[in-house]
Motif scaffolding. Structure first.
Motif, mmCIF file in Angstrom:
data_model
loop_
_atom_site.group_PDB
_atom_site.id
_atom_site.type_symbol
_atom_site.label_atom_id
_atom_site.label_comp_id
_atom_site.label_asym_id
_atom_site.label_seq_id
_atom_site.Cartn_x
_atom_site.Cartn_y
_atom_site.Cartn_z
ATOM 1 N N TYR A 1 27.306 -55.475 -32.177
ATOM 2 C CA TYR A 1 27.253 -55.258 -33.681
ATOM 3 C C TYR A 1 28.728 -54.891 -34.364
ATOM 4 C CZ TYR A 1 22.404 -55.297 -33.225
ATOM 5 O OH TYR A 1 20.961 -55.414 -32.943
ATOM 6 N N VAL A 2 29.272 -55.772 -35.093
ATOM 7 C CA VAL A 2 30.639 -55.890 -35.583
ATOM 8 C C VAL A 2 30.501 -55.324 -37.003
ATOM 9 C CG1 VAL A 2 32.506 -57.326 -36.058
ATOM 10 C CG2 VAL A 2 31.274 -57.697 -33.989
ATOM 11 N N GLU A 3 31.282 -54.193 -37.373
ATOM 12 C CA GLU A 3 31.367 -53.591 -38.719
ATOM 13 C C GLU A 3 32.438 -54.492 -39.283
ATOM 14 O OE1 GLU A 3 30.038 -52.188 -41.398
ATOM 15 O OE2 GLU A 3 29.429 -50.917 -39.816
ATOM 16 N N HIS A 4 32.121 -55.122 -40.254
ATOM 17 C CA HIS A 4 33.086 -55.979 -41.188
ATOM 18 C C HIS A 4 33.463 -55.215 -42.359
ATOM 19 C CE1 HIS A 4 32.569 -59.541 -38.620
ATOM 20 N NE2 HIS A 4 31.418 -59.348 -38.673
ATOM 21 N N ASP A 5 32.456 -54.386 -43.046
ATOM 22 C CA ASP A 5 32.680 -53.691 -44.291
ATOM 23 C C ASP A 5 33.541 -52.456 -43.959
ATOM 24 O OD1 ASP A 5 31.847 -53.246 -46.704
ATOM 25 O OD2 ASP A 5 30.101 -52.132 -46.239
ATOM 26 N N VAL A 6 34.370 -52.427 -44.845
ATOM 27 C CA VAL A 6 35.474 -51.275 -45.082
ATOM 28 C C VAL A 6 34.769 -50.017 -45.032
ATOM 29 C CG1 VAL A 6 37.292 -50.458 -46.323
ATOM 30 C CG2 VAL A 6 37.144 -52.813 -46.404
ATOM 31 N N ASP A 7 33.589 -49.989 -45.652
ATOM 32 C CA ASP A 7 33.006 -48.456 -45.930
ATOM 33 C C ASP A 7 32.074 -48.186 -44.481
ATOM 34 O OD1 ASP A 7 30.650 -49.547 -46.074
ATOM 35 O OD2 ASP A 7 30.281 -49.065 -48.169
ATOM 36 N N GLY A 8 32.059 -49.066 -43.697
ATOM 37 C CA GLY A 8 31.667 -48.972 -42.425
ATOM 38 C C GLY A 8 29.869 -48.538 -42.480
ATOM 39 N N ARG A 9 29.324 -49.237 -43.111
ATOM 40 C CA ARG A 9 27.851 -48.809 -43.245
ATOM 41 C C ARG A 9 26.788 -50.132 -43.042
ATOM 42 N NH1 ARG A 9 26.606 -43.611 -44.450
ATOM 43 N NH2 ARG A 9 28.417 -42.894 -45.793
ATOM 44 N N VAL A 10 27.381 -51.408 -43.194
ATOM 45 C CA VAL A 10 26.378 -52.536 -43.167
ATOM 46 C C VAL A 10 25.979 -52.631 -41.577
ATOM 47 C CG1 VAL A 10 26.056 -54.983 -43.510
ATOM 48 C CG2 VAL A 10 27.083 -53.561 -45.327
ATOM 49 N N GLY A 11 27.347 -52.833 -40.730
ATOM 50 C CA GLY A 11 27.139 -53.022 -39.302
ATOM 51 C C GLY A 11 26.332 -51.799 -38.674
ATOM 52 N N PHE A 12 26.775 -50.663 -39.186
ATOM 53 C CA PHE A 12 26.303 -49.469 -38.621
ATOM 54 C C PHE A 12 24.724 -49.430 -38.830
ATOM 55 C CE2 PHE A 12 25.482 -44.812 -38.277
ATOM 56 C CZ PHE A 12 25.747 -44.527 -37.017
ATOM 57 N N GLN A 13 24.327 -49.699 -39.964
ATOM 58 C CA GLN A 13 22.813 -49.878 -40.169
ATOM 59 C C GLN A 13 22.041 -50.855 -39.481
ATOM 60 O OE1 GLN A 13 22.884 -50.132 -44.483
ATOM 61 N NE2 GLN A 13 23.089 -47.903 -45.052
#
Length: 113
Positions: free
Chosen positions: A53-65
């Motif tokens: 899973y790659v976190e592309h989002d600056v706030d670090g939520r989408v990939g983490f979820q």
């Protein structure tokens, strides 16, 4: 029964997933090298690596979820990361603490196998 004993089944390899924060990398080539490193580490450790899973989002939520949904859905033993910086705080709690508190998985740094 004829007295024969069935051969022992090989133990299943632990199922693991990976997690990478793209913002900590130097670009697309570095992301691919990092993914390769996670694959190499998993193979050397005899893990079955599912998705990374790659976190592309600056706030670090989408990939983490997405990662957390996969960890909860499958019998994930470990979450492989290239370094602990990839699971640093979200709000007041680190992603590492969140994973290990709410699931059965542990975070493991994919260093030298």
């Amino acid at each position: 029964m004829d007295g024969r004993v069935a051969p022992a089944q090989p133990a299943a390899r632990p199922f693991v997933v990976g997690y990478v924060c793209e913002q900590l990398l130097l670009g697309p080539a570095d992301l691919e090298r990092t993914k390769d490193r996670l694959h190499e580490y998993a193979a050397a450790a005899d893990f079955h690596l599912g998705s990374i899973y790659v976190e592309h989002d600056v706030d670090g939520r989408v990939g983490f979820q997405a990662l957390m949904a996969a960890v909860e859905r499958y019998d994930v033993r470990h979450v492989l990361v290239p370094g602990l910086a990839h699971v640093q705080p979200i709000g007041r709690e680190s992603k590492k603490a969140h994973i290990e508190h709410f699931t059965q998985a542990t975070v493991q740094v994919a260093g030298s196998p």
